[in-house]
Design an enzyme around this catalytic site. Structure first.
Site, PDB file in Angstrom:
ATOM      1  N   GLU A 193       0.761  -1.142  -0.036  1.00 26.40           N
ATOM      2  CA  GLU A 193       0.030  -0.090  -0.056  1.00 26.40           C
ATOM      3  C   GLU A 193       0.907   1.445   0.297  1.00 26.40           C
ATOM      4  O   GLU A 193       1.678   1.219   0.913  1.00 26.40           O
ATOM      5  CB  GLU A 193      -0.906  -0.069   1.194  1.00 26.40           C
ATOM      6  CG  GLU A 193      -1.851   1.175   1.272  1.00 26.40           C
ATOM      7  CD  GLU A 193      -2.717   1.247   2.424  1.00 26.40           C
ATOM      8  OE1 GLU A 193      -2.629   0.338   3.373  1.00 26.40           O
ATOM      9  OE2 GLU A 193      -3.470   2.330   2.633  1.00 26.40           O
TER      10      GLU A 193
ATOM     11  N   ARG B 147       5.658 -13.228   9.383  1.00 25.43           N
ATOM     12  CA  ARG B 147       6.313 -11.907   9.132  1.00 25.43           C
ATOM     13  C   ARG B 147       7.550 -11.818   9.901  1.00 25.43           C
ATOM     14  O   ARG B 147       7.891 -12.492  10.758  1.00 25.43           O
ATOM     15  CB  ARG B 147       5.453 -10.693   9.677  1.00 25.43           C
ATOM     16  CG  ARG B 147       4.941 -10.694  11.192  1.00 25.43           C
ATOM     17  CD  ARG B 147       3.986  -9.459  11.404  1.00 25.43           C
ATOM     18  NE  ARG B 147       4.880  -8.258  11.541  1.00 25.43           N
ATOM     19  CZ  ARG B 147       4.492  -7.158  10.541  1.00 25.43           C
ATOM     20  NH1 ARG B 147       3.546  -7.471   9.940  1.00 25.43           N
ATOM     21  NH2 ARG B 147       5.016  -5.968  10.583  1.00 25.43           N
TER      22      ARG B 147
ATOM     23  N   LYS C  53       4.380   0.481   9.518  1.00 22.64           N
ATOM     24  CA  LYS C  53       4.598   1.457   8.593  1.00 22.64           C
ATOM     25  C   LYS C  53       3.900   2.898   9.315  1.00 22.64           C
ATOM     26  O   LYS C  53       4.495   3.908   9.352  1.00 22.64           O
ATOM     27  CB  LYS C  53       4.144   1.644   7.246  1.00 22.64           C
ATOM     28  CG  LYS C  53       5.019   1.064   5.982  1.00 22.64           C
ATOM     29  CD  LYS C  53       4.071   1.144   4.868  1.00 22.64           C
ATOM     30  CE  LYS C  53       2.968   0.109   4.689  1.00 22.64           C
ATOM     31  NZ  LYS C  53       2.648   0.067   3.297  1.00 22.64           N
TER      32      LYS C  53
HETATM   33  P1  ATP Z   1       2.945  -2.651   8.085  1.00 25.15           P
HETATM   34  O1  ATP Z   1       2.843  -3.819   8.799  1.00 25.15           O
HETATM   35  O2  ATP Z   1       4.174  -2.084   8.182  1.00 25.15           O
HETATM   36  O3  ATP Z   1       1.942  -1.604   8.242  1.00 25.15           O
HETATM   37  P2  ATP Z   1       1.519  -3.468   6.021  1.00 25.15           P
HETATM   38  O4  ATP Z   1       1.580  -5.172   5.937  1.00 25.15           O
HETATM   39  O5  ATP Z   1       0.457  -2.692   5.993  1.00 25.15           O
HETATM   40  O6  ATP Z   1       3.007  -3.239   6.438  1.00 25.15           O
HETATM   41  P3  ATP Z   1       1.697  -3.540   2.793  1.00 25.15           P
HETATM   42  O7  ATP Z   1       1.949  -2.338   2.240  1.00 25.15           O
HETATM   43  O8  ATP Z   1       0.223  -3.907   2.819  1.00 25.15           O
HETATM   44  O9  ATP Z   1       2.041  -3.172   4.403  1.00 25.15           O
HETATM   45  O10 ATP Z   1       2.597  -4.875   2.962  1.00 25.15           O
HETATM   46  C1  ATP Z   1       2.934  -5.163   1.587  1.00 25.15           C
HETATM   47  C2  ATP Z   1       3.407  -6.543   1.709  1.00 25.15           C
HETATM   48  O11 ATP Z   1       4.369  -6.636   2.575  1.00 25.15           O
HETATM   49  C3  ATP Z   1       2.277  -7.215   2.252  1.00 25.15           C
HETATM   50  O12 ATP Z   1       2.030  -8.628   1.598  1.00 25.15           O
HETATM   51  C4  ATP Z   1       2.652  -7.828   3.741  1.00 25.15           C
HETATM   52  O13 ATP Z   1       2.135  -9.095   3.888  1.00 25.15           O
HETATM   53  C5  ATP Z   1       4.274  -7.748   3.411  1.00 25.15           C
HETATM   54  N1  ATP Z   1       4.853  -7.451   4.706  1.00 25.15           N
HETATM   55  C6  ATP Z   1       4.523  -6.435   5.461  1.00 25.15           C
HETATM   56  N2  ATP Z   1       5.211  -6.320   6.605  1.00 25.15           N
HETATM   57  C7  ATP Z   1       6.154  -7.635   6.498  1.00 25.15           C
HETATM   58  C8  ATP Z   1       6.908  -8.035   7.410  1.00 25.15           C
HETATM   59  N3  ATP Z   1       7.409  -7.523   8.781  1.00 25.15           N
HETATM   60  N4  ATP Z   1       7.629  -9.469   7.118  1.00 25.15           N
HETATM   61  C9  ATP Z   1       7.158  -9.798   5.960  1.00 25.15           C
HETATM   62  N5  ATP Z   1       6.263  -9.294   5.061  1.00 25.15           N
HETATM   63  C10 ATP Z   1       5.648  -8.273   5.236  1.00 25.15           C
END
Ligand code: ATP
Ligand code: MG
Length: 562
Positions: free
Chosen positions: A38, A264, A274
């Site tokens: 996102e 994760r 984020k």
């Molecule tokens: P955050 O938890 O930091 O807000 P998010 O999951 O909202 O991150 P996205 O932009 O939706 O951020 O993430 C894009 C991709 O990265 C998704 O498929 C998510 O599962 C993956 N992702 C995010 N954080 C991690 C992490 N700590 N480890 C592995 N994959 C991750």
């Protein structure tokens, strides 16, 4: 020479095994994956794990991985973030080969799918408020209650949804919900919201829409439209898989990607969310998304991490289904392993103390030969100017030195690396008793650093010639948080655990003159001090700024004498 670990050398992780099985059984001819960020912030080290997984699987199978922006939250998203994400994925060494997509490109399709669900009697417009929807939803132990709007006619729903789209209703007035099962043990299946009204300007679709689809409705359909085969996400989406499948099954889509969840990446002494990183940036606790203390890709890049080090780290951490914490030192060691092989060795004095070599002729200068990498002669040599006045580290002198202190003290002899043996004769102090400079003598017969009479000198120190030194600012970094799990305490904000000593700025460091030509991609080992690079974000006139990438050893374990 490469330090890249070969993924084929390890047994397959469970996701790669599923992909391999699907290829072997003929279910798919080649896997298509996607990385779906996102655009509401910069990418962090956790995203790197997902990038390495998704793009890695594509690369290993000569296939493609799409980069798709999941841009369904216009209030929090921006083109700046879109650009930073593309820059970071590319810098990590991956390529989407023209497959750049945006969920917002599918808004028309998604709207049509919503209409289809309504027509099938599988979605309805609901006027309960957000709080009411929550209250009706029930709990893990109690079933939910049905919304009073649940059994409206298809015609009424179509009319209301069309009017939602045309902007007739205010934000919050109503939502479109899936009609599934208010008693489902999986709370996500209790009539989840599919669309909400938002009168927001979108960075791509402008003011065309006053309704926006929710993540769960958007994600599976976007995967399907792109013919993704394996939709990989983190474990917190495990319960959402039922909804992902329900949307695709209900609409009888021509293909049905498989969602697979993995654990994760969590690293101690930091936060990888984020939202929290955004808070650190907005409240000014760091200088920006690329602050070298942040474990964002941009921060790691500015700090001096190489893409290979980050990829190796992700490979080392691996892919599993169990939540775990990775020690920060694993990441730091990945940086060291890569830098150790490639970084040129140089001299940099971080806390200078001047020495006058009293028997060295005034006005004389000579050049000594130094190796760029003592373990790898192929990396060549350079010359270092030496003169009557040099800088050494203040910590390489001690007044009342214990026997085991093998560096300088009055009366003791030490080796200037690649140059001569010198003996300290006097420490000159100011009125407060602070040592201002040392008077030493050198032995001209020891050029290169060894004594012809075979006398033993244990200590070797680095140095920089005073008239030739490059004055520089050096920034040393420590962990951004002083506790292992900064966001574990539900009562206290993670902000309370910021490490006040995470940045030290040393403004008068003295470096060997060749560093004046350091380029933005060069990385160096300052002997005995760690790995450093030029700070790419500061430039222009004035002293150059260097960042310490990592110390030579894990400073959180015992540091032995260099
Ligand atoms: P955050 O938890 O930091 O807000 P998010 O999951 O909202 O991150 P996205 O932009 O939706 O951020 O993430 C894009 C991709 O990265 C998704 O498929 C998510 O599962 C993956 N992702 C995010 N954080 C991690 C992490 N700590 N480890 C592995 N994959 C991750
Ligand atoms: Mg997310």
């Amino acid at each position: 020479m490469t330090t890249e670990k070969d993924p084929a050398a390890k047994p397959l992780d469970f996701i790669r095994q599923i992909v391999a099985d699907d290829l072997a059984s003929g279910k798919h001819r080649s896997p298509i994956t996607r990385f779906p960020p996102e655009p509401n912030g910069f990418l962090h080290i956790g995203h790197a794990k997902s990038i390495c997984l998704n793009f890695g699987i594509a690369k290993e199978n000569n296939s493609i991985c799409h980069l798709r922006f999941d841009d369904t939250n216009p209030d929090k998203e921006s083109t700046d973030y879109v650009e930073s994400i593309q820059r970071d994925v590319r810098w990590l060494g991956f390529d989407w080969g023209g497959h750049l997509y945006y969920a917002s490109d599918y808004f028309d399709h998604l709207y049509d799918y919503a209409i289809q669900l309504i027509a099938m009697g599988k979605a309805y417009v609901c006027h309960l408020s957000g709080d009411e929807i929550r209250a009706y939803r029930g709990t893990l132990t109690e079933p939910g209650r049905e919304s009073p709007y649940r059994n409206r006619s298809v015609e009424e729903n179509l009319d209301l949804f069309t009017r939602m789209r045309s902007g007739e209703f205010d934000e919050g007035a109503c939502v479109l919900r899936a009609k599934i099962d208010m008693a489902s043990p999986n709370i996500i299946m209790r009539d989840p919201v599919l669309y909400r009204i938002l009168k927001s300007h979108h960075h791509r679709t402008g003011d065309k829409w006053s309704i926006y689809p929710m993540y769960d409705f958007t994600h599976g359909l976007s995967d399907m439209l792109e013919e993704v085969t394996h939709s990989l996400c983190t474990l917190e989406f495990e319960n959402n898989r039922a909804l992902y499948d329900w949307v695709l099954d209900s609409l009888r889509t021509p293909n049905h990607p498989r969602q697979i969840e993995f654990a994760r990446l969590n690293i101690n002494y930091t936060v990888t969310s984020k939202r929290k990183l955004l808070q650190l940036v907005h409240e000014g606790h760091v200088t920006g998304w690329d602050d070298p203390r942040m474990l964002t890709i941009a921060g790691l890049r500015r700090r001096g991490y190489t893409p290979a080090a980050i990829r190796n780290f992700c490979a080392m951490v691996g892919i599993g289904r169990r939540e775990s914490w990775i020690d920060m030192s694993v990441l730091e060691n990945a940086a060291r392993d890569d830098l150790n092989l490639h970084a040129h060795r140089v001299f940099g004095v971080l806390d200078p103390l001047k020495i006058v070599i009293t028997n060295y002729p005034e006005g004389q200068m000579e050049e000594v030969v130094a190796q760029n990498h003592p373990q790898n002669p192929e990396m060549g040599t350079r010359t270092l100017p030496l003169s009557r006045e040099i800088y050494i580290e203040r910590s390489d002198f001690m007044e009342d030195a214990p026997k085991k202190f093998f560096r300088l003290s009055v009366g003791r002899e030490v080796r200037l690396r690649y140059a001569y043996l010198i003996t300290c004769r006097e420490a000159v102090k100011d009125a407060q008793g602070r040592i201002m400079e040392l008077r030493c003598t050198y032995d001209p017969a020891t050029r290169g650093g060894s004594a012809p009479d075979g006398r033993k000198v244990k200590g070797t120190i680095h140095w920089v010639s005073v008239p030739h030194a490059l004055r520089a600012e050096v920034r040393l970094y420590d962990r951004l948080f002083s506790v292992e799990y900064p966001d574990a305490d539900k009562e206290r904000s993670f902000m309370e655990f910021l490490n006040p000593a995470s940045l030290s700025v040393l403004s008068d460091c003295m470096l060997e003159p060749g560093l004046a030509h350091a380029g933005p991609d060069d990385r160096f080992q300052f002997e005995r001090q760690g790995y450093f690079c030029l700070d790419a974000a500061t430039g222009g006139p004035g002293a150059p700024v260097f960042n310490r990438i990592v110390t030579l050893r894990d400073s959180w374990t015992k540091q032995s004498e260099a």
